[in-house]
Design an enzyme around this catalytic site. Structure first.
Site, PDB file in Angstrom:
ATOM      1  N   GLU A  45      80.702  57.234 -26.330  1.00 36.64           N
ATOM      2  CA  GLU A  45      81.414  57.180 -25.047  1.00 36.64           C
ATOM      3  C   GLU A  45      82.912  57.422 -25.216  1.00 36.64           C
ATOM      4  OE1 GLU A  45      79.522  54.095 -22.085  1.00 36.64           O
ATOM      5  OE2 GLU A  45      79.839  53.153 -24.039  1.00 36.64           O
ATOM      6  N   TYR A  95      95.224  56.044   2.932  1.00 40.33           N
ATOM      7  CA  TYR A  95      94.096  56.009   1.991  1.00 40.33           C
ATOM      8  C   TYR A  95      94.109  57.162   1.007  1.00 40.33           C
ATOM      9  CZ  TYR A  95      92.046  58.671   5.898  1.00 40.33           C
ATOM     10  OH  TYR A  95      91.820  59.554   6.924  1.00 40.33           O
ATOM     11  N   GLU A 133      85.052  45.992 -16.296  1.00 41.37           N
ATOM     12  CA  GLU A 133      85.771  44.851 -15.734  1.00 41.37           C
ATOM     13  C   GLU A 133      87.284  44.967 -15.975  1.00 41.37           C
ATOM     14  OE1 GLU A 133      81.575  43.503 -16.784  1.00 41.37           O
ATOM     15  OE2 GLU A 133      83.078  44.820 -17.653  1.00 41.37           O
ATOM     16  N   LYS A 176      78.733  53.238 -12.761  1.00 45.08           N
ATOM     17  CA  LYS A 176      78.714  54.084 -13.958  1.00 45.08           C
ATOM     18  C   LYS A 176      77.322  54.697 -14.059  1.00 45.08           C
ATOM     19  CE  LYS A 176      80.010  53.887 -18.849  1.00 45.08           C
ATOM     20  NZ  LYS A 176      80.417  52.981 -19.942  1.00 45.08           N
TER      21      LYS A 176
END
Length: 117
Positions: free
Chosen positions: A21, A53, A73, A98
């Site tokens: 990754e 936005y 996180e 993910k």
């Protein structure tokens, strides 16, 4: 108070625990909910009286480009801190999806929330 939603925001970032990754970016999908006072914008019809936005999305994408976190996180905390620091929002709820990380699941996701102190 009102809410502004951004759903399915595509953010490319270097994220993950595994060695494979860490060699290329991963596209995450973010759902963002902002608690915002919309009363002035409801009266004025002026973007200056609300949270833009498009600028929020730009800020989040920038955080993604600059980040190298292992955990969703930690990345999410950085995103929420950036939004709270740069925009007049009371709180932010963030869901990070993910895709294609587990062979037997379409996605994994975490959801978190922060409020302005």
């Amino acid at each position: 108070m009102g809410k502004i939603y951004i759903t399915g925001l595509e953010v490319d970032t270097l994220i993950g625990v595994y060695d494979w990754e860490r060699v290329r970016t991963t596209q995450l999908l973010l759902d963002v909910t902002l608690d915002v006072d919309l009363s002035a914008a409801m009266q004025s019809d002026d973007v200056a009286d609300t949270v833009d936005y498009a600028k929020v999305a730009e800020c989040i994408v920038k955080v993604g480009k600059e980040s190298t976190f292992e955990l969703l996180e930690a990345f999410g905390s950085k995103v929420m801190d950036a939004v709270l620091a740069n925009f007049s929002v009371a709180s932010i709820t963030l869901k990070i999806v993910k895709p294609n990380i587990l062979p037997n699941a379409q996605t994994v996701a975490v959801e978190m929330r922060k409020e302005r102190n």
